[in-house]
Design a protein around this motif. Structure first.
Motif, PDB file in Angstrom:
ATOM      1  N   VAL A   1     -18.536  12.029 -15.695  1.00 31.17           N
ATOM      2  CA  VAL A   1     -18.019  12.230 -13.972  1.00 31.17           C
ATOM      3  C   VAL A   1     -19.139  13.293 -13.502  1.00 31.17           C
ATOM      4  N   GLY A   2     -19.892  12.877 -12.487  1.00 28.12           N
ATOM      5  CA  GLY A   2     -20.647  13.726 -11.816  1.00 28.12           C
ATOM      6  C   GLY A   2     -20.149  13.990 -10.570  1.00 28.12           C
ATOM      7  N   VAL A   3     -20.414  15.226  -9.920  1.00 26.61           N
ATOM      8  CA  VAL A   3     -20.062  15.762  -8.466  1.00 26.61           C
ATOM      9  C   VAL A   3     -21.151  16.501  -7.945  1.00 26.61           C
ATOM     10  N   VAL A   4     -21.560  16.006  -6.490  1.00 23.93           N
ATOM     11  CA  VAL A   4     -22.460  16.639  -5.755  1.00 23.93           C
ATOM     12  C   VAL A   4     -22.168  16.880  -4.459  1.00 23.93           C
ATOM     13  N   ALA A   5     -22.552  17.847  -3.670  1.00 23.15           N
ATOM     14  CA  ALA A   5     -22.265  17.899  -2.216  1.00 23.15           C
ATOM     15  C   ALA A   5     -23.193  17.157  -1.348  1.00 23.15           C
ATOM     16  N   ILE A   6     -23.029  16.554  -0.469  1.00 24.54           N
ATOM     17  CA  ILE A   6     -24.016  15.695   0.228  1.00 24.54           C
ATOM     18  C   ILE A   6     -24.095  16.125   1.745  1.00 24.54           C
ATOM     19  N   ASN A   7     -23.435  17.373   2.020  1.00 16.99           N
ATOM     20  CA  ASN A   7     -23.708  17.657   3.484  1.00 16.99           C
ATOM     21  C   ASN A   7     -23.502  19.047   3.652  1.00 16.99           C
ATOM     22  N   GLU A   8     -23.685  19.416   4.790  1.00 17.73           N
ATOM     23  CA  GLU A   8     -23.458  21.183   5.240  1.00 17.73           C
ATOM     24  C   GLU A   8     -22.595  21.030   6.317  1.00 17.73           C
ATOM     25  N   ALA A   9     -21.789  22.115   6.360  1.00 14.66           N
ATOM     26  CA  ALA A   9     -20.963  22.316   7.288  1.00 14.66           C
ATOM     27  C   ALA A   9     -21.809  22.317   8.805  1.00 14.66           C
ATOM     28  N   PRO A  10     -21.201  21.992   9.778  1.00 12.18           N
ATOM     29  CA  PRO A  10     -21.653  22.018  11.154  1.00 12.18           C
ATOM     30  C   PRO A  10     -21.320  23.371  11.478  1.00 12.18           C
ATOM     31  N   GLN A  11     -22.477  23.592  12.581  1.00  2.00           N
ATOM     32  CA  GLN A  11     -22.345  25.139  12.874  1.00  2.00           C
ATOM     33  C   GLN A  11     -21.210  25.274  13.956  1.00  2.00           C
ATOM     34  N   GLY A  12     -20.586  26.495  13.909  1.00  2.00           N
ATOM     35  CA  GLY A  12     -19.595  26.867  14.690  1.00  2.00           C
ATOM     36  C   GLY A  12     -18.079  26.295  14.194  1.00  2.00           C
ATOM     37  N   GLN A  13     -18.181  25.766  13.089  1.00  2.00           N
ATOM     38  CA  GLN A  13     -16.602  25.282  12.731  1.00  2.00           C
ATOM     39  C   GLN A  13     -16.291  26.536  11.723  1.00  2.00           C
ATOM     40  N   GLU A  14     -15.053  26.690  11.948  1.00  4.59           N
ATOM     41  CA  GLU A  14     -14.521  27.811  11.013  1.00  4.59           C
ATOM     42  C   GLU A  14     -14.318  27.442   9.719  1.00  4.59           C
ATOM     43  N   GLN A  15     -13.601  26.260   9.606  1.00  7.73           N
ATOM     44  CA  GLN A  15     -13.545  25.565   8.355  1.00  7.73           C
ATOM     45  C   GLN A  15     -13.992  24.418   8.264  1.00  7.73           C
ATOM     46  N   PRO A  16     -15.484  24.633   7.736  1.00  4.20           N
ATOM     47  CA  PRO A  16     -16.413  23.358   7.576  1.00  4.20           C
ATOM     48  C   PRO A  16     -15.721  22.065   6.849  1.00  4.20           C
ATOM     49  N   THR A  17     -15.998  20.938   6.963  1.00  2.00           N
ATOM     50  CA  THR A  17     -15.612  19.781   6.278  1.00  2.00           C
ATOM     51  C   THR A  17     -16.964  19.364   5.082  1.00  2.00           C
ATOM     52  N   ARG A  18     -16.434  19.398   4.171  1.00  5.86           N
ATOM     53  CA  ARG A  18     -17.433  19.037   2.998  1.00  5.86           C
ATOM     54  C   ARG A  18     -17.255  17.621   2.426  1.00  5.86           C
ATOM     55  N   GLN A  19     -18.457  17.227   2.175  1.00 10.02           N
ATOM     56  CA  GLN A  19     -18.416  15.804   1.590  1.00 10.02           C
ATOM     57  C   GLN A  19     -19.172  15.576   0.355  1.00 10.02           C
ATOM     58  N   PHE A  20     -18.745  15.104  -0.604  1.00 10.09           N
ATOM     59  CA  PHE A  20     -19.170  14.964  -2.237  1.00 10.09           C
ATOM     60  C   PHE A  20     -19.401  13.570  -2.529  1.00 10.09           C
ATOM     61  N   LEU A  21     -20.361  13.505  -3.255  1.00  7.27           N
ATOM     62  CA  LEU A  21     -20.691  12.174  -4.148  1.00  7.27           C
ATOM     63  C   LEU A  21     -20.020  12.391  -5.202  1.00  7.27           C
ATOM     64  N   ILE A  22     -19.214  11.367  -5.863  1.00  7.20           N
ATOM     65  CA  ILE A  22     -18.788  11.393  -7.286  1.00  7.20           C
ATOM     66  C   ILE A  22     -19.104  10.190  -7.862  1.00  7.20           C
ATOM     67  N   VAL A  23     -19.796  10.095  -9.206  1.00 13.81           N
ATOM     68  CA  VAL A  23     -20.349   8.901  -9.850  1.00 13.81           C
ATOM     69  C   VAL A  23     -19.776   9.033 -11.090  1.00 13.81           C
ATOM     70  N   VAL A  24     -19.809   7.918 -11.656  1.00 14.30           N
ATOM     71  CA  VAL A  24     -18.728   7.518 -13.039  1.00 14.30           C
ATOM     72  C   VAL A  24     -19.510   6.805 -13.751  1.00 14.30           C
ATOM     73  N   ARG A  25     -19.867   7.019 -14.902  1.00  9.72           N
ATOM     74  CA  ARG A  25     -20.585   6.284 -15.988  1.00  9.72           C
ATOM     75  C   ARG A  25     -19.493   6.184 -17.249  1.00  9.72           C
ATOM     76  N   PHE A  26     -19.245   4.998 -17.557  1.00  8.23           N
ATOM     77  CA  PHE A  26     -18.363   4.916 -18.932  1.00  8.23           C
ATOM     78  C   PHE A  26     -19.381   4.796 -20.025  1.00  8.23           C
ATOM     79  N   ILE A  27     -18.937   5.427 -21.271  1.00  7.05           N
ATOM     80  CA  ILE A  27     -20.039   5.435 -22.428  1.00  7.05           C
ATOM     81  C   ILE A  27     -19.565   4.549 -23.668  1.00  7.05           C
ATOM     82  N   ASP A  28     -18.578   3.666 -23.255  1.00 10.48           N
ATOM     83  CA  ASP A  28     -18.092   2.991 -24.302  1.00 10.48           C
ATOM     84  C   ASP A  28     -18.327   1.673 -24.435  1.00 10.48           C
TER      85      ASP A  28
END
Length: 789
Positions: free
Chosen positions: A204-231
């Protein structure tokens, strides 16, 4: 009884048993060697299999870690690309927050599809910080995600996912180009873990794909999660790359007999996820399988050949034992009588000496001759003589005790070894019984002839006559001679009167040998001899010293001559004239001289540095090729400087033109040892000796000194010797100075040194006051504390 021959069958049986044991050990050793070869091959194959299996496991583990790292790297590059291009474009459009959500949801689906189609991931999700799904998905995907969400949420909270948020300056809004450059300059952080999803091993891999908008005290983060089965396909690819035969995934280690299982552990907490099971490639087992038939055949052939060899060896060994038994019988027994021969008698005699060395047991050695045997041999022939010998042996044996030994030395000579004769009646009773038996008639040649011979016996009692084997036999022979001279048909015990003066000399020689042997048995480090090994106490040797004085400056002592004395336990203090000739005759002079040399050097090392010690050297010592090395060894051990040692030679030592003597003296003088010629003018004086051997000192004999004041030629002779020495640059020492007149006259003639009773008599080291040091020992030095080298 010692004289009874051992049973041939018993001896042979014992030898055969011993041989069987040896053969058994050989057989076991051979079979063990064959087994060791086979076991070594099996061990080598097993070790090879273990190494190969360990290598495969390491490769599988490394490949899994590599795939995890690769997933993190790929999605990290993917996230950086999105941040640098797509996300800044959306920001530049300035859309409302609600519209951002719609665009984000649509964009999330596109991102998910791109990750699965372009990079081959089995599943991809776009989520926010709370793991809420931010993408359009069908019902099945949403349901699948809900099962995965609790397991994926800890990944989103991992500290390693903190994006580099580099805040933009509040003074101005950056341009699109500046935003892309800033995003590219800040590498996005990605995380990949190995875990179990849906019961399957998964990366399982995880990476951030956005930056928080300016001026927001609590920025909303977005992530990409990928899944690869190895069996599935991933495991097939891994199997092809690593050569894993029949690789499969299992939740438990249910490997078959020919399979191995490799446990997969979760990255975050190390918990087991499952097992990869495959049939390993084992080169060792493969090689063993190919070689085992050949090894088995070879081992069988070797075992057969070895068995044949053992059978032949056993047969040959049996023949050898029979031959050895016969040879031993012939070597240690007399063929005619079956009695022990001279060799066996000598062995038992030595054993008896050793057994009684530390005890008070008395035993006797007797020599026996048949009287008038030669007449019987000449009259009736050798057959009758042999019969007489056998009958005489039987008669003698019949009167002996079980512990006594009877041996035939040859011809009509016999020897007796009689143990434990502490009772004074035992020895006379045995000897008289033997004489009586031999005095009886001997019927020979089946009664056709009768011989009357008789016998004579000479006896030596040990230890009354000493414990030296050669002397004991000689004393017995002397006693036998006295018995024959006295009329035959009788026995005589040895007494010193039978030897006269010769016997007294031999006794003194034997006693001196015992004293030297006692010294040789002591330890080299100065410890006393082992009290268990007791020897007769004939006293000890000591070294006395007579000082030598300069003929100037108040006649101070310049050195001393070492003179040996023997403090005999019965005869008192003996001078060298009493025992030196005996030592020379008995071959003991070398050991005696070496001991005196070592004692003198040990004593002189504590004297003043400008003094010396003189030691007499016998011609026998001087003829030893290694004598110089022995002297240097003593000097090194004692720490005495070579220049402080003076070796005194007699003129008789230089009579023979011996190149070895010249070499020895040259070696000694080359290392600084001084050489003096003792008693000059009384023997074979030769001026060439002074020149060739490079003498350092001449000692004028006391016989010339005693002529001073009585005969004019005495002063002339001494004057000539001193003048000769002065011209050759040789020092002179006058011996036997006893009066003040002699001292002054010799000083006036030019003698460099003086020695005699006028100055001092020979004295032990403890009384040598002129050289005494505070740390000097107070007791005499004896031979007992030091070994003879």
């Amino acid at each position: 009884m010692h004289i009874v021959r051992p049973s041939s069958s018993n001896t042979f049986q014992q030898s055969w048993i011993a041989s069987g044991r040896i053969l058994f050990l050989i057989a076991v050793s051979g079979l063990g060697a064959i087994g060791l070869v086979v076991l070594s091959a099996l061990w080598a194959g097993t070790e090879s299999d273990a190494a190969a299996l360990d290598r495969q496991r390491q490769l599988v583990n490394a490949r899994l870690r590599e795939q995890v790292t690769q997933v993190a790297h790929v999605i990290g590059q993917f996230g950086n690309g999105y941040l640098a291009r797509i996300h800044p474009a959306s920001r530049a459009a300035g859309v409302s927050s609600s519209l951002d959500m719609v665009l984000t949801t649509a964009t999330g689906s596109a991102i998910s599809q791109t990750a699965m189609s372009a990079f081959g991931y089995d599943q991809a999700f776009v989520v926010d910080e709370q793991a809420h799904l931010l993408m359009m998905a069908d019902a099945q995907t949403e349901k699948r995600y809900r099962w995965m969400k609790p397991l994926l949420l800890p990944l989103l909270q991992d500290a390693r996912l903190e994006a580099n948020q580099g805040a933009v300056s509040s003074e101005r809004t950056p341009s699109s180009m500046e935003s892309r450059l800033a995003s590219a300059a800040r590498p996005n952080r990605a995380l990949a873990n190995l875990m179990r999803l849906e019961g399957r091993p998964t990366i399982v891999g995880v990476v951030a794909i956005n930056e928080a908008p300016q001026g927001q005290e609590q920025p909303t983060r977005q992530f990409l999660i990928v899944v690869r089965f190895i069996d599935g396909a991933a495991l097939d690819e891994l199997s092809r790359q690593q050569g894993l035969n029949g690789a499969r995934f299992a939740r438990t280690a249910d490997a078959d007999e020919n399979e191995v299982a490799f446990q997969i552990d979760a990255t975050s907490n190390g918990e087991p996820i499952g097992f990869i099971v495959w049939r390993p490639d084992l080169p060792g087992s493969r090689v063993i399988g190919r070689l085992m038939p050949a090894l088995s055949i070879a081992a069988l052939v070797i075992a057969v050949l070895f068995s044949v060899l053992l059978v032949r060896l056993r047969s040959s060994l049996g023949d050898l034992k029979k031959s050895e038994l016969h040879a031993r019988q012939l070597a240690l027994h007399d063929v005619l009588t079956g009695l022990p021969n001279r060799a066996m008698f000598a062995m038992r005699f030595d054993e008896c000496l050793a057994d009684t060395q530390n005890s008070v047991e008395r035993f006797a050695v007797a020599l026996l001759d048949l009287d008038r045997f030669k007449a019987v041999n000449d009259t009736f022939g050798h057959a009758a003589g042999d019969e007489l010998i056998r009958m005489a042996a039987e008669r003698i044996r019949s009167v002996l005790r079980s512990d006594d030994t009877l041996a035939r030395l040859g011809g009509d000579e016999f020897a007796l070894l009689l143990r434990d004769i502490d009772d004074d009646q035992i020895l006379p009773a045995i000897c008289e019984a033997i004489v009586a038996e031999l005095a009886k008639p001997f019927p020979l040649l089946k009664g056709e002839a009768v011989a009357r011979v008789g016998g004579s016996i000479g006896v030596t009692i040990v230890p009354d006559a000493g414990r030296n084997a050669d002397d004991i036999m000689r004393y017995a022979d002397v006693a036998l001679y006295e018995a024959k001279v006295g009329g035959r048909g009788q026995w005589r015990a040895y007494s010193p009167s039978m030897d006269g003066g010769r016997n007294a000399r031999d006794i003194l020689k034997n006693e001196l040998r015992e004293v030297l042997a006692k010294g040789a048995a002591s330890l080299a480090d100065g410890t006393q001899p082992d009290p268990i090994v007791k020897r007769p106490d004939f006293g000890s040797l000591e070294v006395y010293y007579q000082t030598i004085h300069r003929a100037e400056n108040g006649y101070r002592a310049s050195g001393a001559e070492a003179l040996v004395r023997w403090r005999h336990s019965q005869r008192g203090l003996l001078t060298p004239a009493s025992f030196i000739p005996v030592a020379e005759e008995g071959g003991l002079i070398d050991a005696l001289g070496f001991w005196v040399l070592r004692e003198a050097c040990t004593a002189a090392r504590n004297w003043p540095e400008n003094s010396f010690v003189a030691v007499n050297v016998s011609p026998s010592q001087l003829r030893r090729p290694n004598f110089a090395e022995e002297v240097f060894t003593v000097l090194q051990e004692t720490g005495l400087a070579p220049s402080r040692l003076e070796l005194e030679l007699t003129e008789s030592s230089l009579i023979e033109d011996n190149s070895d003597v010249y070499t020895v003296l040259k070696s000694l003088r080359g290392r600084g040892v001084q050489i003096s010629l003792d008693d000059f003018g009384t023997g074979y004086s030769c001026l060439s000796h002074l020149m060739r051997f490079d003498i350092d000192r001449i000692k004028i004999d006391r016989s010339f000194v005693s002529l001073l004041g009585t005969k004019a030629n005495g002063a002339a002779i001494i004057g000539a010797i001193v003048a000769l020495s002065r011209n050759l640059g040789i020092s002179t020492t006058a011996e036997g100075v006893e009066t003040e007149y002699q001292r002054d006259f010799l000083t006036a003639l030019g003698c460099t040194d003086l020695q005699g009773y006028y100055f001092s008599r020979p004295a032990p080291l403890r009384e040598l006051d002129c050289f005494r040091q505070p740390e000097d020992a107070t007791g005499p030095r004896t031979i007992a504390p030091r070994a003879i080298a």
